[in-house]
Design an enzyme around this catalytic site. Structure first.
Site: not given
Length: 585
Positions: A95, A130, A196, A279, A281, A284
C-alpha cells in the site's frame, strides 16, 4: 476497450456466480485466486513472513509508507530489497499510505516519490497514492478527492515500472465509483482495489459494500483482478467472491489476536467466552481455551493470530471448493445467515440480476437446490424461468414443476429443471420415439435461442436403454449428443453447420483471427488473445460456433468465458473446442 500490455498475467480457471478461480502470475511467481494477503507490519511482526509462506500464504501485503518514513527500514529496504528485508520469497504487494491518509488526514510523501520508492525496493505489486474518501462524505469532497486520485493515476501510469494497483474511490456515491472504475480501466494498470470500505465493514454496513462493489465492477474491465481493500474477515469472503472479488487482505488476524478475539467463519468471539474450540487447526487441536487464557499475553497473541490465519485460509479454500462444485450460491446463502446485516446484503446482491447473469454459468456440476426463498432469485433460476417462458410460446404443452412452476414438457430432462431438489419430488417425462424430436427442438430453443430448434426438425433421435435421448443424427451423421449430466446438447460439427446456417450473425459466434484459424479448424482450443469478437450474449459453458472474420464455420466448442470476457482477456482459454471442420475422426 482493447487488450492492453500488462506486466501481470491473469486468467480464469473455474467459475461460479460472478466469482472465479484464477491464476495470477507476476515476476515468475504464481498464485491462485481468490487469495488473501496477510498484512505484515515490518515494525510489529506477530507472525514472521516466512512462517506465513509455510502456512500457504504465497502473497502478502505491507505498507511502503511505513518503510519509507522509518529511516532505518528505508535504508535497509533500498540496500537489500523488500523480499530480503521481510525474509519472504512470495509475491509482495504494498500500500502507499492511503490508509494513513484516511485515518490521520495527511502523509509526508508525494505520489511520485512513493511510486518510485516502490520500484527501487523491488516490490511485486505497487500502489499509487490515491485519496480515500470516507463513507457519507459531502459530495463536493468526494468529487474533489476523486479528481486528485485520477490525476495521480495518470502520473503513476506515466512513471510506473512495476505492476500497479489503481484503486477505485468515490465514497458512497455509486455514480462516482462507476466513473472512477471506467476511467481507471482505460489506463494501463494491472489490478483494481476497491478502497475506503473499511469503515463500512467495521460498522456492518454490508449492504452499502455490495452497492459499492457492484457499481465498481460494472465500470471495471473483467480481465483485471479486483481487490477489496481491508476486507479480511472470513464471514464476508463468500459474498464478496460471488460479486467478483479476487483478492483480500487481512490485518484482522493480528488486530483481533491483540484483543483476545477469535475468528470463525460466522463472526468473532472473545476468548473469555469460550469453553470449547470448534476448530481443528494446529492451535485449537493442541490447546483448550482455558490453557490459552492462562498463557503470557505475547504467547497467547501469537497463537490466536495463527488460529485466525488458519480460519481465514480455510474459508478461502472452502469458497474455492464451492466454485469448483458449482455451489457458491449455497455457501453464500449459508454464510449470510450468520448476521442480519449480512443477510440483507445477500438479498441486495440478488437484486443485481443483470450484472450477475452475464457471468453465471449456463450449467453446473451440482443440482439446483431450493434451500431458501432467496435461491429462487439466484441468476441460474431466474434465467431458466425466462428462457422456459420463451420456449413455451413455441412448445405450449407444459407440466408442473415444484420449484419453477409450469415448464414446457419437453424441457423436463434439462438443467436445472431435471437436476433440482426441493421438498417435493419432480417426475421427469421420458420421451417416446414419436415425440423425442420435440424434446431436442425445445432444448435447442432453450440453449441457442429462438429458431434454433428448426436445425434438428428432420433429425433421428437414438433412445438409450434408460429411456433417455442420447445421439441426434441425420443419415448416420451426428448432429448433437444429449448430455446425460444436464440434458443439454453438445454439438457435432454437422449440427454446428446447421445452426450456423440458421442463426443470424453474430448469434453464438466466437470470431478468431487469422493466426488462430488453422488451429481451430483442426479442433485446437481457442485462446482469448486470438478472439476478435464474440456474441455478447454468450455465457460461460455455452456451446458456441467458432468462425473466422468472414463468418466461415471453423469449429464448435464450449465457452469458458462470457462473450465480453473473451474480447478483453489476453490470457487463458476462451473456448474448449470440441470438433473442428478439418479434424480427423
Amino acid at each position: 476497450m482493447s487488450r492492453g500490455d500488462s506486466m501481470l498475467r491473469f486468467e480464469i480457471k473455474d467459475r461460479d456466480a460472478a466469482g472465479r478461480i484464477g491464476k495470477l502470475e507476476v515476476n515468475g511467481k504464481k498464485i491462485e485466486t481468490p487469495a488473501i494477503m496477510p498484512v505484515v507490519n515490518p515494525k510489529q511482526l506477530i507472525v514472521e513472513p516466512k512462517e506465513l509462506k509455510r502456512m500457504g500464504f504465497d502473497i502478502i501485503i505491507t505498507n511502503s509508507y511505513i518503510i519509507y518514513k522509518d529511516k532505518k527500514l528505508r535504508e535497509k529496504a533500498l540496500e537489500k530489497g523488500i523480499h530480503r528485508l521481510l525474509d519472504y520469497d512470495g509475491i509482495i504487494e504494498v500500500d502507499s499510505g492511503s490508509f494513513q491518509l484516511m485515518r490521520y488526514g495527511k502523509v509526508e510523501v508525494t505520489n511520485r516519490e512513493i511510486v518510485e520508492f516502490q520500484h527501487k525496493i523491488g516490490v511485486d505489486i505497487g500502489t499509487f497514492l490515491d485519496i480515500p474518501t470516507p463513507p457519507d462524505a459531502p459530495r463536493e469532497k468526494a468529487e474533489q478527492d476523486l479528481k486528485i486520485t485520477l490525476e495521480r493515476a495518470k502520473e503513476a501510469e506515466s512513471i510506473k515500472q512495476i505492476p500497479m494497483n489503481a484503486t477505485v474511490q468515490g465514497s458512497t456515491y455509486l455514480d462516482l465509483r462507476k466513473l472512477a472504475a471506467r476511467k481507471l480501466s482505460e489506463m494501463n494498470f494491472e489490478i483494481h482495489p476497491i478502497g475506503a470500505v473499511v469503515p463500512l465493514l467495521e460498522s456492518y454496513r454490508f449492504k452499502d459494500v455490495v452497492d459499492i462493489v457492484i457499481a465498481s465492477k460494472m465500470g471495471l474491465r473483467p480481465d483485471r483482478p479486483v481487490h477489496l481493500f481491508g476486507a479480511g474477515h472470513p464471514m464476508v469472503f463468500a459474498l464478496a467472491v460471488a460479486m467478483g472479488v479476487d483478492l483480500f487482505d487481512s490485518a484482522s488476524y493480528a488486530l483481533y489476536a491483540k484483543d483476545d478475539r477469535y475468528l470463525t467463519p460466522q463472526g468473532t468471539k472473545r476468548l473469555e467466552e469460550l469453553e470449547y474450540f470448534s476448530c481443528s487447526c494446529p492451535v485449537c487441536s493442541k490447546y483448550t481455551p482455558q490453557e490459552l487464557r492462562e498463557m503470557p499475553k505475547e504467547e497467547r497473541e501469537k497463537l490466536l493470530a495463527l488460529h485466525n490465519l488458519w480460519v481465514i485460509r480455510e474459508e478461502i479454500n472452502r469458497v474455492k471448493q464451492a466454485i469448483k462444485e458449482g455451489e457458491l450460491w449455497r455457501l453464500v446463502d449459508e454464510r449470510a445467515r450468520a448476521h442480519p446485516k449480512l443477510y440483507a446484503a445477500y438479498k441486495r446482491l440478488l437484486e443485481y440480476y443483470h450484472y450477475l447473469e452475464e457471468y453465471e454459468p449456463i450449467t453446473k456440476k451440482s443440482a439446483f437446490f431450493k434451500i431458501s426463498e432467496e435461491s429462487l432469485k439466484w441468476p441460474i433460476a431466474r434465467r431458466a424461468k425466462e428462457r422456459a417462458e420463451k420456449v413455451k410460446a413455441k412448445f405450449p404443452e407444459s407440466i408442473p414443476h415444484p420449484i419453477f412452476g409450469e415448464i414446457p414438457k419437453y424441457l423436463s430432462l434439462t438443467y436445472p429443471f431435471a437436476q433440482s431438489e426441493s421438498e417435493e419430488d419432480f417426475q421427469i417425462e421420458k420421451p417416446t420415439r414419436e415425440n423425442a424430436i420435440l424434446y431436442i427442438m425445445a432444448i435447442a430453443e432453450y440453449q441457442f435461442g429462438e429458431g434454433a430448434g428448426e436445425a434438428f426438425r428432420d433429425a433421428e433421435v437414438e433412445i438409450a436403454k434408460t429411456g433417455m435421448p442420447r445421439q441426434v443424427k441425420k443419415n448416420g451423421k451426428r448432429l448433437a449428443t444429449v448430455r446425460a449430466e444436464d440434458g443439454l446438447l453438445t454439438l457435432g460439427i454437422e449440427g454446428a453447420k446447421r445452426l450456423h446456417e440458421l442463426l443470424p450473425y453474430p448469434v453464438m459466434r466466437v470470431v478468431v483471427n487469422k493466426e488462430a484459424e488453422p488451429f481451430a479448424r483442426k479442433g485446437k482450443d481457442v485462446f482469448a488473445k486470438f478472439v476478435e469478437f464474440a456474441d455478447p450474449k454468450i455465457r460461460p459453458y455455452d456451446e458456441v460456433l467458432i468462425v473466422n472474420e468472414n463468418d466461415e464455420l471453423l469449429a464448435t466448442g464450449q465457452a469458458l468465458l462470457s462473450g465480453r470476457e473473451m474480447v478483453l482477456f489476453s490470457s487463458g482459454r476462451a473456448v474448449k473446442t470440441r470438433r473442428g471442420v478439418e479434424e480427423k475422426k
